[in-house]
Design a protein around this motif. Sequence first.
Motif, PDB file in Angstrom:
ATOM      1  N   ILE A  11      -2.886  11.219  -4.514  1.00 31.06           N
ATOM      2  CA  ILE A  11      -3.912  11.193  -3.478  1.00 31.06           C
ATOM      3  C   ILE A  11      -3.321  11.829  -2.226  1.00 31.06           C
ATOM      4  O   ILE A  11      -2.262  11.408  -1.763  1.00 31.06           O
ATOM      5  CB  ILE A  11      -4.348   9.743  -3.182  1.00 31.06           C
ATOM      6  CG1 ILE A  11      -4.934   9.103  -4.439  1.00 31.06           C
ATOM      7  CG2 ILE A  11      -5.352   9.692  -2.051  1.00 31.06           C
ATOM      8  CD1 ILE A  11      -5.229   7.627  -4.290  1.00 31.06           C
ATOM      9  N   PRO A  12      -4.001  12.844  -1.676  1.00 32.54           N
ATOM     10  CA  PRO A  12      -3.491  13.460  -0.442  1.00 32.54           C
ATOM     11  C   PRO A  12      -3.367  12.420   0.670  1.00 32.54           C
ATOM     12  O   PRO A  12      -4.159  11.473   0.747  1.00 32.54           O
ATOM     13  CB  PRO A  12      -4.551  14.506  -0.095  1.00 32.54           C
ATOM     14  CG  PRO A  12      -5.282  14.765  -1.380  1.00 32.54           C
ATOM     15  CD  PRO A  12      -5.219  13.493  -2.154  1.00 32.54           C
ATOM     16  N   ASN A  13      -2.380  12.605   1.530  1.00 30.99           N
ATOM     17  CA  ASN A  13      -2.130  11.639   2.606  1.00 30.99           C
ATOM     18  C   ASN A  13      -3.348  11.436   3.490  1.00 30.99           C
ATOM     19  O   ASN A  13      -3.618  10.319   3.936  1.00 30.99           O
ATOM     20  CB  ASN A  13      -0.929  12.081   3.438  1.00 30.99           C
ATOM     21  CG  ASN A  13       0.376  11.927   2.677  1.00 30.99           C
ATOM     22  OD1 ASN A  13       0.455  11.137   1.743  1.00 30.99           O
ATOM     23  ND2 ASN A  13       1.376  12.686   3.051  1.00 30.99           N
ATOM     24  N   ARG A  16      -5.786   9.192   1.646  1.00 29.46           N
ATOM     25  CA  ARG A  16      -5.235   7.836   1.611  1.00 29.46           C
ATOM     26  C   ARG A  16      -5.399   7.164   2.977  1.00 29.46           C
ATOM     27  O   ARG A  16      -5.830   6.024   3.069  1.00 29.46           O
ATOM     28  CB  ARG A  16      -3.763   7.867   1.210  1.00 29.46           C
ATOM     29  CG  ARG A  16      -3.148   6.486   1.029  1.00 29.46           C
ATOM     30  CD  ARG A  16      -1.671   6.549   0.667  1.00 29.46           C
ATOM     31  NE  ARG A  16      -1.367   7.441  -0.448  1.00 29.46           N
ATOM     32  CZ  ARG A  16      -1.371   7.085  -1.716  1.00 29.46           C
ATOM     33  NH1 ARG A  16      -1.666   5.855  -2.052  1.00 29.46           N
ATOM     34  NH2 ARG A  16      -1.087   7.954  -2.660  1.00 29.46           N
ATOM     35  N   ALA A  17      -5.091   7.892   4.058  1.00 28.87           N
ATOM     36  CA  ALA A  17      -5.222   7.338   5.411  1.00 28.87           C
ATOM     37  C   ALA A  17      -6.680   7.000   5.708  1.00 28.87           C
ATOM     38  O   ALA A  17      -6.986   5.939   6.268  1.00 28.87           O
ATOM     39  CB  ALA A  17      -4.677   8.321   6.445  1.00 28.87           C
ATOM     40  N   PHE A  18      -7.593   7.902   5.320  1.00 24.03           N
ATOM     41  CA  PHE A  18      -9.018   7.641   5.534  1.00 24.03           C
ATOM     42  C   PHE A  18      -9.460   6.411   4.746  1.00 24.03           C
ATOM     43  O   PHE A  18     -10.193   5.554   5.264  1.00 24.03           O
ATOM     44  CB  PHE A  18      -9.845   8.855   5.106  1.00 24.03           C
ATOM     45  CG  PHE A  18     -11.315   8.642   5.231  1.00 24.03           C
ATOM     46  CD1 PHE A  18     -12.092   8.376   4.109  1.00 24.03           C
ATOM     47  CD2 PHE A  18     -11.937   8.688   6.470  1.00 24.03           C
ATOM     48  CE1 PHE A  18     -13.448   8.164   4.227  1.00 24.03           C
ATOM     49  CE2 PHE A  18     -13.296   8.474   6.590  1.00 24.03           C
ATOM     50  CZ  PHE A  18     -14.068   8.210   5.460  1.00 24.03           C
ATOM     51  N   ALA A  19      -9.025   6.292   3.513  1.00 21.59           N
ATOM     52  CA  ALA A  19      -9.394   5.142   2.679  1.00 21.59           C
ATOM     53  C   ALA A  19      -8.834   3.849   3.264  1.00 21.59           C
ATOM     54  O   ALA A  19      -9.525   2.825   3.309  1.00 21.59           O
ATOM     55  CB  ALA A  19      -8.905   5.342   1.246  1.00 21.59           C
ATOM     56  N   GLU A  20      -7.585   3.884   3.717  1.00 23.87           N
ATOM     57  CA  GLU A  20      -6.992   2.687   4.317  1.00 23.87           C
ATOM     58  C   GLU A  20      -7.730   2.293   5.584  1.00 23.87           C
ATOM     59  O   GLU A  20      -7.980   1.103   5.825  1.00 23.87           O
ATOM     60  CB  GLU A  20      -5.506   2.925   4.616  1.00 23.87           C
ATOM     61  CG  GLU A  20      -4.653   2.962   3.378  1.00 23.87           C
ATOM     62  CD  GLU A  20      -3.186   3.261   3.653  1.00 23.87           C
ATOM     63  OE1 GLU A  20      -2.403   3.143   2.715  1.00 23.87           O
ATOM     64  OE2 GLU A  20      -2.835   3.614   4.791  1.00 23.87           O
ATOM     65  N   GLN A  21      -8.109   3.280   6.390  1.00 22.75           N
ATOM     66  CA  GLN A  21      -8.873   2.991   7.610  1.00 22.75           C
ATOM     67  C   GLN A  21     -10.234   2.400   7.254  1.00 22.75           C
ATOM     68  O   GLN A  21     -10.691   1.449   7.893  1.00 22.75           O
ATOM     69  CB  GLN A  21      -9.049   4.270   8.424  1.00 22.75           C
ATOM     70  CG  GLN A  21      -9.793   4.058   9.736  1.00 22.75           C
ATOM     71  CD  GLN A  21      -9.984   5.354  10.502  1.00 22.75           C
ATOM     72  OE1 GLN A  21      -9.757   6.440   9.979  1.00 22.75           O
ATOM     73  NE2 GLN A  21     -10.405   5.241  11.737  1.00 22.75           N
ATOM     74  N   SER A  22     -10.863   2.923   6.228  1.00 24.71           N
ATOM     75  CA  SER A  22     -12.165   2.405   5.798  1.00 24.71           C
ATOM     76  C   SER A  22     -12.056   0.960   5.328  1.00 24.71           C
ATOM     77  O   SER A  22     -12.904   0.129   5.658  1.00 24.71           O
ATOM     78  CB  SER A  22     -12.747   3.270   4.672  1.00 24.71           C
ATOM     79  OG  SER A  22     -13.005   4.570   5.138  1.00 24.71           O
ATOM     80  N   LYS A  79      -3.942  -2.584  -2.315  1.00 23.78           N
ATOM     81  CA  LYS A  79      -2.902  -2.313  -3.315  1.00 23.78           C
ATOM     82  C   LYS A  79      -3.218  -1.029  -4.089  1.00 23.78           C
ATOM     83  O   LYS A  79      -2.313  -0.260  -4.413  1.00 23.78           O
ATOM     84  CB  LYS A  79      -2.772  -3.491  -4.281  1.00 23.78           C
ATOM     85  CG  LYS A  79      -2.127  -4.711  -3.665  1.00 23.78           C
ATOM     86  CD  LYS A  79      -2.114  -5.868  -4.643  1.00 23.78           C
ATOM     87  CE  LYS A  79      -1.569  -7.129  -3.997  1.00 23.78           C
ATOM     88  NZ  LYS A  79      -1.634  -8.287  -4.905  1.00 23.78           N
ATOM     89  N   LEU A  80      -4.509  -0.807  -4.373  1.00 22.82           N
ATOM     90  CA  LEU A  80      -4.894   0.412  -5.095  1.00 22.82           C
ATOM     91  C   LEU A  80      -4.550   1.657  -4.295  1.00 22.82           C
ATOM     92  O   LEU A  80      -4.195   2.692  -4.875  1.00 22.82           O
ATOM     93  CB  LEU A  80      -6.391   0.409  -5.405  1.00 22.82           C
ATOM     94  CG  LEU A  80      -6.851  -0.428  -6.583  1.00 22.82           C
ATOM     95  CD1 LEU A  80      -8.364  -0.324  -6.736  1.00 22.82           C
ATOM     96  CD2 LEU A  80      -6.161  -0.034  -7.866  1.00 22.82           C
ATOM     97  N   MET A  81      -4.658   1.564  -2.971  1.00 21.85           N
ATOM     98  CA  MET A  81      -4.348   2.718  -2.120  1.00 21.85           C
ATOM     99  C   MET A  81      -2.898   3.152  -2.271  1.00 21.85           C
ATOM    100  O   MET A  81      -2.556   4.295  -2.017  1.00 21.85           O
ATOM    101  CB  MET A  81      -4.595   2.393  -0.645  1.00 21.85           C
ATOM    102  CG  MET A  81      -6.024   2.129  -0.275  1.00 21.85           C
ATOM    103  SD  MET A  81      -7.053   3.557  -0.601  1.00 21.85           S
ATOM    104  CE  MET A  81      -8.255   2.792  -1.661  1.00 21.85           C
ATOM    105  N   HIS A  82      -2.040   2.229  -2.688  1.00 17.34           N
ATOM    106  CA  HIS A  82      -0.620   2.526  -2.796  1.00 17.34           C
ATOM    107  C   HIS A  82      -0.149   2.668  -4.242  1.00 17.34           C
ATOM    108  O   HIS A  82       1.056   2.781  -4.486  1.00 17.34           O
ATOM    109  CB  HIS A  82       0.201   1.447  -2.080  1.00 17.34           C
ATOM    110  CG  HIS A  82      -0.088   1.395  -0.616  1.00 17.34           C
ATOM    111  ND1 HIS A  82       0.389   2.323   0.273  1.00 17.34           N
ATOM    112  CD2 HIS A  82      -0.853   0.550   0.111  1.00 17.34           C
ATOM    113  CE1 HIS A  82      -0.050   2.041   1.483  1.00 17.34           C
ATOM    114  NE2 HIS A  82      -0.811   0.973   1.413  1.00 17.34           N
TER     115      HIS A  82
END
Length: 127
Positions: A11-13, A16-22, A79-82
Motif C-alpha cells: 500500500i503506498p504511504n 496508508r496515511a489517508f486510510a489511517e486518518q479516515s 491493524k489491517l493498515m499495518h
Amino acid sequence: MAKDPFEQFAIPNEVRAFAEQSVAQARKAFDGFIQAANQAVGQLHGRAQAAHSGATEIAQQSMAYAEQNVATTFDFAQKLMHAKDAAEVMRLQSEYLSHQMQALSSQVQALGQSAAKIVVDAAKPKT
C-alpha cells in the motif's frame, strides 16, 4: 526469478496515511456519538420510573457493548493498515472474527439474562 506475489499488495504511504486518518476521524466521530448517546441514556435514567429501571439497564448494557464492539472494529482496521502481506491480513481477519463471535455470544447471553430478570421481577407481586 519470479516476482513476489504479494508485491502488488504493498500500500503506498499516501494511501496508508489517508486510510489511517479516515479511521482516526471515524473513531473520533463515533466517540462523540457514544458520549451523546450515554448522556441521553443518563437523562432517561434520571426520569425513569421503577418499572423502567430494567429497560434502562439493558439500554446502558447495549450501549456499552456497541461501544466495545466498534472500538474492537477500529482496532482491527488499524491493524489491517499495518499488515505486511495477505497472510497477515488473513490471520488478523480470523482473530477478529473469532474474538467478535465470542464477544457477541457472551453479550447476547448477558442481555438475555437481564431481560429474563426484568420479566421475573415484573411478575413478582408487589408487597
